[in-house]
Design a protein around this motif. Sequence first.
Motif, mmCIF file in Angstrom:
data_model
loop_
_atom_site.group_PDB
_atom_site.id
_atom_site.type_symbol
_atom_site.label_atom_id
_atom_site.label_comp_id
_atom_site.label_asym_id
_atom_site.label_seq_id
_atom_site.Cartn_x
_atom_site.Cartn_y
_atom_site.Cartn_z
ATOM 1 N N TYR A 343 0.847 -1.176 0.000
ATOM 2 C CA TYR A 343 0.000 0.000 0.000
ATOM 3 C C TYR A 343 0.893 1.239 0.000
ATOM 4 O O TYR A 343 1.873 1.306 0.737
ATOM 5 C CB TYR A 343 -0.893 0.041 1.240
ATOM 6 C CG TYR A 343 -1.760 -1.186 1.429
ATOM 7 C CD1 TYR A 343 -3.109 -1.178 1.071
ATOM 8 C CD2 TYR A 343 -1.243 -2.351 1.993
ATOM 9 C CE1 TYR A 343 -3.914 -2.289 1.259
ATOM 10 C CE2 TYR A 343 -2.036 -3.474 2.183
ATOM 11 C CZ TYR A 343 -3.362 -3.439 1.815
ATOM 12 O OH TYR A 343 -4.146 -4.545 2.009
ATOM 13 N N LEU A 377 -8.799 6.318 -4.618
ATOM 14 C CA LEU A 377 -9.777 5.818 -3.659
ATOM 15 C C LEU A 377 -11.044 6.643 -3.823
ATOM 16 O O LEU A 377 -11.324 7.563 -3.065
ATOM 17 C CB LEU A 377 -9.226 5.929 -2.236
ATOM 18 C CG LEU A 377 -10.011 5.214 -1.144
ATOM 19 C CD1 LEU A 377 -10.094 3.727 -1.438
ATOM 20 C CD2 LEU A 377 -9.375 5.432 0.205
ATOM 21 N N TYR A 391 -5.952 6.305 6.893
ATOM 22 C CA TYR A 391 -5.958 4.886 6.554
ATOM 23 C C TYR A 391 -5.220 4.056 7.589
ATOM 24 O O TYR A 391 -4.341 4.533 8.286
ATOM 25 C CB TYR A 391 -5.231 4.630 5.234
ATOM 26 C CG TYR A 391 -5.737 5.350 4.037
ATOM 27 C CD1 TYR A 391 -5.098 6.493 3.585
ATOM 28 C CD2 TYR A 391 -6.829 4.881 3.326
ATOM 29 C CE1 TYR A 391 -5.533 7.147 2.456
ATOM 30 C CE2 TYR A 391 -7.275 5.534 2.198
ATOM 31 C CZ TYR A 391 -6.618 6.667 1.767
ATOM 32 O OH TYR A 391 -7.056 7.317 0.649
ATOM 33 N N LEU A 427 -12.172 -4.085 -2.629
ATOM 34 C CA LEU A 427 -11.924 -2.751 -3.167
ATOM 35 C C LEU A 427 -11.245 -2.838 -4.528
ATOM 36 O O LEU A 427 -11.601 -2.109 -5.456
ATOM 37 C CB LEU A 427 -11.058 -1.951 -2.195
ATOM 38 C CG LEU A 427 -10.849 -0.474 -2.534
ATOM 39 C CD1 LEU A 427 -12.169 0.284 -2.483
ATOM 40 C CD2 LEU A 427 -9.832 0.154 -1.598
#
Length: 442
Positions: A343, A377, A391, A427
Amino acid sequence: MKMKKALSIILTSAILLTTACTYVEPPENDPGNTNTMYHGFMDSIMKGDSGYYYIGSYEKNGTVVAREVPLFYDTKTGSSVILCGKPECMHDGNEFCVATAHERWTVCFKECYNLYNGYIYRIYDCMLTSKEGYTGKNEIRVKRFDLRGNECSNLGCIMESITEGDERMAEVSNLIFHRGRLYFAMSNCDEGDLFWFDLETGEKKQIVIPKNEEGGRMSNPSGLVAEGDYFYYAIRYTKYRPNSLKTENDVTYDKTVLRRYNILTEETETISALPDIYSSFTVNDGIVYYTTVDRVENTFSLYSYNISEDKTTTIADKLQQNYMNDKHLNGSARVITDRKYLYISTGYHSNGDKDSPEYENDFYIYSLDGEQLLHGLDNLPADIPKWSYQYKVLDGEIYMDFDDRSKQNDDTSDTISGVYMIKTEDLINGGTEWTKLYKAIN
């Protein structure tokens, strides 16, 4: 002992090990009615088998009863309870309450709560007092809670300090749990900067950080990662112009070094293949993933380095961003892993006011073999004009503290703000369903 205040980060990889978690029935004095409200710290969320543990506060009938206490959110019932298994307990700070009985303490920094090997650990600053008041002495202690709310024990002091005048007490700047030890970094500690603490024996030892051959000022250890027999950390060495203000513009020598400490042999080696200046790193299965930032071009790049093969691979080269604000470790292109995905976040946080460049943010997900799986996002929990979010990732799940900024002064009518969760795989595949867990403290 003088300490600098640690900066907390918002995109962070939590330590996660498999633990047996048991749901704690609400005490009789707290039946979970509408007069009880729970608020939690986003950065403290810990994943269990049947729900989530987190640190927060709770109030009854509009009055805060306890702050900074362990709570449990049950995913089946959709409700939170105090992590105290004692019947008839009022959870009001009495000495018998597992959750709320504590000394006068303050939080070291936001990431000082961890679920590890079946216990919740809390690292906190304790201000020692006498009948005359504060003594000027402080201790950083480790406290351990079991997951049923039946036990809370003090494991010992990992650092002590004496403050004089306006000096700040000792502070932990980063920590990680690995193989029965707590590894932690301190900010400009007189004893040293890097240590480990044995959770069973209470033994503490300093990890000696090698000095830079060219001299230079040494930063605090950062980017702590543990894997297998190794513990990784990074140090930045800088030199400044004589008699300068020691700002970024005054730097004449700048080098960031990644090292790893063998927890068996206690030897330290340098991962020399990495560039002198880079923004962030993480490690998975002997591979170092790291980012570099070009602030002139507003781009960042992502690389992997296989330590055993001494091989560097470019994963993403010069990805254009709207706004970048740092090129050094823990800067604006932070990469983390939950051992399933990579990420990357390139900003501090976002809101609806796009005229403020410091709020620009971008988000990426990569596979461990370097394939880009997601950019951006867009599927947020709600469509409101002013918002912010933070996050966190845990074991293939993304958590977001979503804040409706238009309701900052009207908490009772704010039905949107809170901590939401979505599975990373969902996602990536276009999912839009975020599950709301609990209300977060902003």
